[in-house]
Enzyme design. Structure first.
Site, short mmCIF file in Angstrom:
data_model
loop_
_atom_site.label_atom_id
_atom_site.label_comp_id
_atom_site.label_asym_id
_atom_site.label_seq_id
_atom_site.Cartn_x
_atom_site.Cartn_y
_atom_site.Cartn_z
N VAL A 1 -18.88 34.87 -33.16
CA VAL A 1 -19.71 33.87 -32.48
C VAL A 1 -21.11 34.41 -32.16
CG1 VAL A 1 -18.54 34.35 -30.27
CG2 VAL A 1 -19.81 32.26 -30.53
N ASP A 2 -21.21 35.68 -31.77
CA ASP A 2 -22.53 36.18 -31.36
C ASP A 2 -23.52 36.21 -32.53
OD1 ASP A 2 -21.26 36.51 -28.98
OD2 ASP A 2 -21.03 38.68 -29.15
N TYR B 1 -18.02 43.19 0.67
CA TYR B 1 -18.69 44.42 1.08
C TYR B 1 -20.16 44.12 1.40
CZ TYR B 1 -20.56 49.18 0.93
OH TYR B 1 -21.18 50.37 1.25
N GLU C 1 -16.89 33.24 -5.43
CA GLU C 1 -16.97 33.23 -6.90
C GLU C 1 -15.61 33.09 -7.56
OE1 GLU C 1 -17.29 35.75 -4.91
OE2 GLU C 1 -16.69 37.65 -5.78
N GLY D 1 -17.85 45.53 -3.06
CA GLY D 1 -17.93 46.94 -3.44
C GLY D 1 -16.80 47.72 -2.79
N HIS E 1 -14.43 35.56 -1.11
CA HIS E 1 -15.08 35.55 -2.43
C HIS E 1 -15.28 34.11 -2.94
CE1 HIS E 1 -15.05 39.87 -3.35
NE2 HIS E 1 -14.02 39.88 -2.54
N LYS F 1 -20.93 35.27 -22.61
CA LYS F 1 -20.22 34.72 -23.78
C LYS F 1 -20.11 33.20 -23.74
CE LYS F 1 -17.81 36.33 -27.32
NZ LYS F 1 -18.30 37.44 -28.15
N SER G 1 -23.31 34.64 -35.29
CA SER G 1 -23.52 33.29 -35.84
C SER G 1 -24.52 32.50 -35.01
CB SER G 1 -22.20 32.52 -35.90
OG SER G 1 -21.30 33.20 -36.72
#
Ligand code: XMP
Length: 513
Positions: free
Chosen positions: A229-230, A83, A174, A55, A172, A369, A232
């Protein structure tokens, strides 16, 4: 089936969604919640683990986000990142100071491998690279904690209180640059929180299908299919759940890429659903003739789309459920958006209130996604649909600068097709996030054979991005650009010049209109 839950508590850092995605990559279901979520609500959700995100710079600033000490007394393991690490130290009586030398980027980090976070990680040695991005650091750890990692400039790169299951890392994990970052997160989730890791798209598909079946019963379901794609994947899921109780309406406005309308239709040909393709090109063209202003084009297409959909929906009569392909980033982002409207986006996901239905079903509401894509593969959807790059609702109409004519549409479809072929041939089709051709409204002099030409300039655009809010131009190798350009001018009549767009977003946007 309910899943064990990890909560990612959002303190406003830039990597929040990335953390959530990493957690899911570990097979653990997680939801992002605001740091303002009341403790009682968190208790009710009964998470097996909580992660604090990064943050703003300093916990000492008045307007910085804070959290009640109570969160550490719930008996739920907590991992603070950046943070979140400083906030844990500060809230529990430690202290935070400003670095003499801020650390930014790849940083040599010394780990204590007796920590559960850093043990059993074959990729991690006692000294490895982590990704740092901070100007403050924990200068005194709270009582009951011990230091488990440090760097040359940061005495507390990680700390933990094993008794209370509280962990914090200044770096981090990630971010890909952190060596073994995913294993560190996995260790927290599996070793500390005891998640069993059953969040897979196979499980998700089974659960979602049975939930949809229960909900829908013998009702009628309507879905607006764009071929993206969504929508479908949503269609495939509904098809598995309720078969021919589902009607998909695919409005082909005529501004799809070359062959695309047929490809979408073919992809659903074998499914036991009602598939309605509306070929409405003439209807759209008649509204757009002579229109050159981008916003007018977008609005006209958006409105006409609704009209056509409405006409078709009426033929079906009353439906019980309307399906929307909303995905998790839309859910997280909605509500925080007071950003200026740069372009009015037209999206079939956002269908309005005119269709008479009982309820909306959003079966992808909790998926990122990449998970939507995995689900599509799981459901047996064709590669053409699963790996389709994003395509704007108004289609090629906003890639033809100025007024739209049938001739210009053909030129653009052919040129764009060649560009996409060359990108695929160079194996770049999955690493460039979006790439396409734009027909500029400019003509210039060229020479072909022995004759002078006065033809269109075509622009090629390729971008790399994770969120499409910012983007870099793709560094497409010159030889790929060269072969695409050579083929286009040779094979597509009325194009005699090709340029490559090397602007980033901002200040540009990805689309030209
Ligand atoms: P811009 O041009 O705003 O585009 O940088 C960002 C991303 O959004 C896509 N885009 C749209 N998608 N309806 C959509 O569903 C639209 O009207 C629309 N306009 C742009 C664009 O292709 C890019 O991926």
């Amino acid at each position: 089936m309910t899943h064990q839950l990890c909560i990612v508590l959002d303190f406003g850092g830039q990597y929040n969604q990335l953390i959530a995605r990493r957690v899911r990559e570990c097979g653990v279901y997680c939801e992002v919640k605001s740091f303002k979520t009341p403790i009682d609500e968190i208790k009710k959700l009964n998470p097996s683990g909580i992660i604090f995100t990064g943050g703003p710079n300093s916990v000492y600033k008045d307007d910085s986000p804070h959290i009640s000490k109570e969160i550490f007394e719930l008996g739920i393991p907590v991992l603070g990142i950046c943070y979140g690490c400083q906030l844990m130290a500060y809230t529990l009586g430690g202290s935070v100071s400003t670095c003499v030398n801020s650390e930014y980027g790849k940083t040599n980090t010394f780990y204590d491998s007796s920590s559960p976070l850093f043990s059993d990680c074959p990729e991690l040695s006692s000294q490895n690279i982590s990704w740092m991005s901070h100007t403050d650091f924990v200068s005194n750890i709270p009582d009951g904690f011990r230091i488990t990692a440090h760097t040359d400039n940061c005495p507390v790169a990680a700390m933990e209180n094993l008794q209370k299951n509280l962990f914090a890392v200044q770096f981090h994990p990630e971010v890909n640059h952190t060596v073994a970052g995913l294993s560190i997160i996995d260790n927290f989730l599996k070793k500390v929180c005891r998640f069993c890791g059953d969040w897979t798209m196979q499980n998700y598909a089974q659960t979602a299908i049975s939930q949809i079946k229960n909900k829908v019963g013998d009702g009628k379901v309507l879905l607006a299919l764009s071929g993206g794609v969504d929508s479908s994947v949503a269609a495939a899921l509904l098809a598995k759940a309720v078969g021919n109780q589902l009607t998909c309406i695919f409005v082909d406005h005529g501004f799809m890429r070359k062959n695309e309308g047929d490809e979408v239709e073919a992809a659903f040909a074998d499914w036991d659903i009602n598939f309605v393709r509306v070929n409405a090109k003439e209807q759209f063209m008649s509204k757009l003739r002579g229109v050159s202003d981008p916003e007018t084009k977008r609005k006209t297409i958006g409105e006409e789309f609704i009209r056509v959909f409405e006409q078709e929906a009426k033929k079906i009569g009353k439906v019980d459920y309307l399906v929307q392909g909303t995905i998790y980033p839309d859910v997280i982002e909605s509500g925080s958006g007071d950003a200026a409207v740069i372009k009015s986006h037209h999206n079939v996901g956002g269908l309005p209130d005119y269709v008479d239905f009982k309820e909306i079903i959003e079966p992808l509401r909790m998926l990122f996604k990449d998970e939507v894509r995995q689900l599509g593969i799981e459901l047996g959807l064709s590669d053409v649909l699963v790996w389709r790059q994003p395509f704007p609702g108004p289609g090629l109409a906003i890639r033809i600068i100025g007024d739209i004519t049938d001739d210009k549409l053909l030129i653009l479809q052919d040129a764009d097709f060649i560009f996409r072929q060359e990108i695929a041939k160079a194996n770049l089709d999955r690493s460039i996030n979006q790439y396409f051709a734009v027909l500029t409204n400019m003509r210039s002099v060229g020479v072909m054979g022995d004759s002078r030409t006065y033809d269109y300039t075509l622009a090629l655009r390729g971008v790399t991005t994770t969120d499409f809010m910012t983007a870099d131009f793709a560094r497409i190798p010159y030889d790929v650009l060269e072969s695409a350009a050579a083929r286009i001018v040779n094979e597509v009549k009325h194009v005699n010049r090709i340029v490559y767009d090397i602007t980033t977003k901002p200040p540009s946007t990805i689309e030209w209109e």
